[in-house]
Enzyme design. Structure first.
Site, PDB file in Angstrom:
ATOM      1  N   TYR A 165      -3.084  -1.217  10.292  1.00 27.75           N
ATOM      2  CA  TYR A 165      -2.880  -1.443   8.787  1.00 27.75           C
ATOM      3  C   TYR A 165      -1.543  -0.842   8.405  1.00 27.75           C
ATOM      4  CZ  TYR A 165      -4.121  -1.327   3.886  1.00 27.75           C
ATOM      5  OH  TYR A 165      -4.412  -1.605   2.455  1.00 27.75           O
TER       6      TYR A 165
ATOM      7  N   SER B  50       0.898  -1.290   0.033  1.00 25.55           N
ATOM      8  CA  SER B  50       0.086   0.138   0.038  1.00 25.55           C
ATOM      9  C   SER B  50       0.845   1.096  -0.030  1.00 25.55           C
ATOM     10  CB  SER B  50      -0.831   0.016   1.451  1.00 25.55           C
ATOM     11  OG  SER B  50      -1.427   1.324   1.377  1.00 25.55           O
TER      12      SER B  50
END
Length: 270
Positions: free
Chosen positions: A168, A155
């Protein structure tokens, strides 16, 4: 495109979390280039069946495999089933991931462990089994220049801090170093390991960020390209990284983010 020109013809690809979103887009893109795709899912068999149906309707092939990548026994079973069905594995796309958001001081241990367990430990478990198979088989001339390829789905948040999403962001920072370390360790065996770092992609996981015109316009302030990404954008990147076109590419994160990492907040302050 004729069969002989397909970049991944006859290669076997496991795509984790392939029942929707980025995973579904990647699975379909790999299949379109000739890969036999194992469509992994954890819960929604109906959505996974839809993805496999689209693959087969387009002339591709594959099968469904239910497995929770955070559970070692499930991962071992998935690789055993794949090797039993197709004989080997050539490509692993470590895509399965989730969010469980909270302000840091309110985040529970369960929220932390769940996200780390799927997003990071799940990638470790799958990559470990893939590497074992790549080492067993080695390079097959005419099939691929590499003994095997792993694509870790990371990401932009392996770089960009993300308040309210500490679990996350930590998982994706961990994915980055996991990817680089195993890329370094196994490059001498012609095993390639890279990551894709998506930015804002139109998927269910970030539905709230694009569901209304107001939310969409707010999101675009973070994207110099002024459009949200699509799963197909990530799929094309995965095809390239898995193919011999990227044979000398190892240990990188390829960001597919429309320029989100270009610090768009400085667009008008140069």
């Amino acid at each position: 495109m004729t069969t002989k020109n397909k970049k991944l013809q006859g290669q076997v690809a496991i795509v984790t979390g392939a029942s929707s979103g980025i995973g579904a887009g990647v699975a379909k893109a790999l299949a379109a280039e000739g890969a036999l795709v194992v469509v992994n899912y954890a819960s929604s068999v109906e959505k996974a069946e839809e993805v496999l149906h689209e693959i087969k309707q387009a002339g591709g092939d594959g099968f469904l495999c239910k497995a929770d990548v955070g559970k070692e026994a499930d991962v071992l079973d998935m690789f055993r089933e794949t090797i039993s069905h197709y004989g080997t594995v050539d490509i692993l796309v470590n895509n399965a991931g989730l969010q469980s958001d909270a302000k840091f001081h309110e985040m529970s241990v369960e929220q932390w462990n769940r996200v780390i367990g799927i997003n990071l430990t799940g990638q470790f478990l799958c990559a470990r089994e893939a590497i074992k198979e790549f080492m067993r088989r080695g390079v097959v001339p005419g099939r691929s220049a590499s003994a095997g390829k792993i694509i870790c789905m990371s990401s932009v948040h392996e770089v960009i801090p993300w308040a309210g999403h500490a679990n996350y962001a930590a998982s994706k920072g961990g994915v980055m170093m996991l990817m680089k370390t195993i890329a370094q360790e196994y490059a001498p065996l012609k095993i390639r390991v890279n990551s894709i770092g998506p930015g804002a992609i139109r998927t269910p996981i970030n539905y709230a960020a694009w569901q209304t015109p107001q939310a969409y316009q707010q999101l675009l302030k973070l994207i110099p390209a002024k459009r949200i990404g699509e799963a197909e954008d990530v799929g094309r990147a995965a095809v390239w990284l898995a193919s011999d076109d990227a044979e000398y590419v190892n240990g990188i994160t390829l960001f597919v983010d429309g320029g989100m990492l270009l610090y768009p907040g400085f667009e008008d302050n140069g």
